[in-house]
Design a protein around this motif. Structure first.
Motif, mmCIF file in Angstrom:
data_model
loop_
_atom_site.group_PDB
_atom_site.id
_atom_site.type_symbol
_atom_site.label_atom_id
_atom_site.label_comp_id
_atom_site.label_asym_id
_atom_site.label_seq_id
_atom_site.Cartn_x
_atom_site.Cartn_y
_atom_site.Cartn_z
ATOM 1 N N LYS A 265 42.830 41.215 20.361
ATOM 2 C CA LYS A 265 42.635 39.778 20.558
ATOM 3 C C LYS A 265 43.622 39.238 21.589
ATOM 4 C CE LYS A 265 40.731 38.487 16.078
ATOM 5 N NZ LYS A 265 40.992 37.727 14.835
ATOM 6 N N THR A 266 44.837 39.749 21.553
ATOM 7 C CA THR A 266 45.847 39.326 22.523
ATOM 8 C C THR A 266 45.411 39.667 23.935
ATOM 9 O OG1 THR A 266 47.595 39.602 20.890
ATOM 10 C CG2 THR A 266 48.260 39.587 23.205
ATOM 11 N N ILE A 267 44.868 40.868 24.120
ATOM 12 C CA ILE A 267 44.368 41.261 25.439
ATOM 13 C C ILE A 267 43.228 40.343 25.864
ATOM 14 C CG2 ILE A 267 43.068 43.035 26.679
ATOM 15 C CD1 ILE A 267 44.730 45.110 25.366
ATOM 16 N N TYR A 268 42.294 40.110 24.951
ATOM 17 C CA TYR A 268 41.136 39.278 25.275
ATOM 18 C C TYR A 268 41.567 37.868 25.656
ATOM 19 C CZ TYR A 268 36.793 36.720 24.706
ATOM 20 O OH TYR A 268 35.721 35.912 24.907
ATOM 21 N N TYR A 269 42.454 37.255 24.862
ATOM 22 C CA TYR A 269 42.905 35.901 25.150
ATOM 23 C C TYR A 269 43.728 35.836 26.435
ATOM 24 C CZ TYR A 269 41.324 34.649 20.469
ATOM 25 O OH TYR A 269 40.568 34.431 19.354
ATOM 26 N N SER A 270 44.533 36.843 26.684
ATOM 27 C CA SER A 270 45.337 36.863 27.909
ATOM 28 C C SER A 270 44.446 36.941 29.136
ATOM 29 C CB SER A 270 46.288 38.064 27.906
ATOM 30 O OG SER A 270 47.194 37.979 26.852
ATOM 31 N N ARG A 271 43.458 37.819 29.084
ATOM 32 C CA ARG A 271 42.543 37.950 30.223
ATOM 33 C C ARG A 271 41.704 36.690 30.424
ATOM 34 N NH1 ARG A 271 42.671 42.660 32.713
ATOM 35 N NH2 ARG A 271 43.218 44.540 31.560
ATOM 36 N N THR A 272 41.245 36.089 29.334
ATOM 37 C CA THR A 272 40.453 34.864 29.446
ATOM 38 C C THR A 272 41.284 33.740 30.048
ATOM 39 O OG1 THR A 272 39.123 35.500 27.533
ATOM 40 C CG2 THR A 272 39.088 33.186 28.164
ATOM 41 N N PHE A 273 42.489 33.561 29.535
ATOM 42 C CA PHE A 273 43.361 32.507 30.036
ATOM 43 C C PHE A 273 43.696 32.720 31.512
ATOM 44 C CE2 PHE A 273 47.693 30.894 30.785
ATOM 45 C CZ PHE A 273 47.460 29.548 30.587
ATOM 46 N N LEU A 274 44.045 33.946 31.873
ATOM 47 C CA LEU A 274 44.412 34.200 33.263
ATOM 48 C C LEU A 274 43.200 34.170 34.190
ATOM 49 C CD1 LEU A 274 47.254 36.774 32.788
ATOM 50 C CD2 LEU A 274 47.417 34.449 33.655
ATOM 51 N N SER A 275 42.011 34.443 33.668
ATOM 52 C CA SER A 275 40.799 34.282 34.480
ATOM 53 C C SER A 275 40.571 32.817 34.808
ATOM 54 C CB SER A 275 39.578 34.838 33.743
ATOM 55 O OG SER A 275 39.641 36.226 33.632
ATOM 56 N N ILE A 276 40.788 31.954 33.823
ATOM 57 C CA ILE A 276 40.638 30.511 34.055
ATOM 58 C C ILE A 276 41.675 30.021 35.055
ATOM 59 C CG2 ILE A 276 40.853 28.244 32.969
ATOM 60 C CD1 ILE A 276 39.673 29.587 30.410
ATOM 61 N N ILE A 277 42.915 30.403 34.841
ATOM 62 C CA ILE A 277 43.987 29.990 35.757
ATOM 63 C C ILE A 277 43.743 30.556 37.156
ATOM 64 C CG2 ILE A 277 46.475 30.174 36.228
ATOM 65 C CD1 ILE A 277 45.710 28.246 33.963
ATOM 66 N N GLY A 278 43.329 31.816 37.221
ATOM 67 C CA GLY A 278 43.025 32.419 38.520
ATOM 68 C C GLY A 278 41.862 31.732 39.212
ATOM 69 N N GLY A 279 40.840 31.316 38.442
ATOM 70 C CA GLY A 279 39.719 30.590 39.026
ATOM 71 C C GLY A 279 40.132 29.241 39.577
ATOM 72 N N VAL A 280 41.011 28.559 38.858
ATOM 73 C CA VAL A 280 41.514 27.264 39.334
ATOM 74 C C VAL A 280 42.316 27.457 40.619
ATOM 75 C CG1 VAL A 280 43.121 25.388 38.786
ATOM 76 C CG2 VAL A 280 41.482 26.172 37.077
ATOM 77 N N ILE A 281 43.180 28.465 40.627
ATOM 78 C CA ILE A 281 43.987 28.731 41.821
ATOM 79 C C ILE A 281 43.099 29.129 42.994
ATOM 80 C CG2 ILE A 281 45.723 30.280 42.814
ATOM 81 C CD1 ILE A 281 47.069 30.280 40.044
ATOM 82 N N ALA A 282 42.093 29.973 42.721
ATOM 83 C CA ALA A 282 41.180 30.387 43.787
ATOM 84 C C ALA A 282 40.413 29.185 44.337
ATOM 85 C CB ALA A 282 40.214 31.435 43.267
ATOM 86 N N GLY A 283 40.018 28.271 43.449
ATOM 87 C CA GLY A 283 39.320 27.079 43.909
ATOM 88 C C GLY A 283 40.203 26.172 44.743
ATOM 89 N N ILE A 284 41.437 26.010 44.327
ATOM 90 C CA ILE A 284 42.372 25.160 45.076
ATOM 91 C C ILE A 284 42.662 25.768 46.443
ATOM 92 C CG2 ILE A 284 44.767 24.344 45.148
ATOM 93 C CD1 ILE A 284 44.547 23.965 42.084
ATOM 94 N N MET A 285 42.815 27.079 46.478
ATOM 95 C CA MET A 285 43.133 27.744 47.741
ATOM 96 C C MET A 285 41.893 27.982 48.601
ATOM 97 S SD MET A 285 46.142 30.318 46.537
ATOM 98 C CE MET A 285 46.723 30.605 48.182
ATOM 99 N N GLY A 286 40.713 27.738 48.052
ATOM 100 C CA GLY A 286 39.488 27.869 48.838
ATOM 101 C C GLY A 286 38.969 29.293 48.957
ATOM 102 N N PHE A 287 39.335 30.159 48.010
ATOM 103 C CA PHE A 287 38.835 31.531 48.038
ATOM 104 C C PHE A 287 37.394 31.540 47.546
ATOM 105 C CE2 PHE A 287 43.398 33.033 47.110
ATOM 106 C CZ PHE A 287 43.699 33.003 48.446
#
Length: 111
Positions: free
Chosen positions: A32-54
């Motif tokens: 569960k820790t792996i799943y939640y970590s990956r989900t959270f970092l996917s969301i954060i990574g998506g936000v960062i990618a959107g802000i940076m225009g990737f």
């Protein structure tokens, strides 16, 4: 001198102690820790990618980079002793990886 039966018993005792045992509740909690970590970092990574225009291919590369960093962080958190906390390396490296990739692919197709 040890006879054939004595050697077999000693060998049998040694192999019984070498088998890894896992507590199912702890293993499930770690997964569960792996799943939640990956989900959270996917969301954060998506936000960062959107802000940076990737977008497109750079967005996918950024996703792979975020997931690689996540895997490395989980391995470091386990003190590079993955078999003490999980039942294999593939759990740490790839579990939850494809679910986030499917969301990224869906977003890529819709754009």
């Amino acid at each position: 001198m040890a006879g054939h039966n004595d050697a077999g018993e000693a060998k049998k005792k040694a192999t019984d102690n070498d088998l890894p045992t896992f507590n199912p509740e702890n293993l499930q909690s770690n997964m569960k820790t792996i799943y939640y970590s990956r989900t959270f970092l996917s969301i954060i990574g998506g936000v960062i990618a959107g802000i940076m225009g990737f977008t497109s291919l750079t967005g996918f590369i950024f996703y792979f980079l975020v997931m690689a960093i996540t895997s490395l962080a989980l391995i470091v958190k386990a003190n590079f002793n993955v078999h003490s906390y999980f039942d294999g390396w593939n759990r740490v490296l790839f579990d939850g990886f494809l679910s986030g990739l499917m969301v990224s692919a869906w977003a890529f197709i819709c754009i």
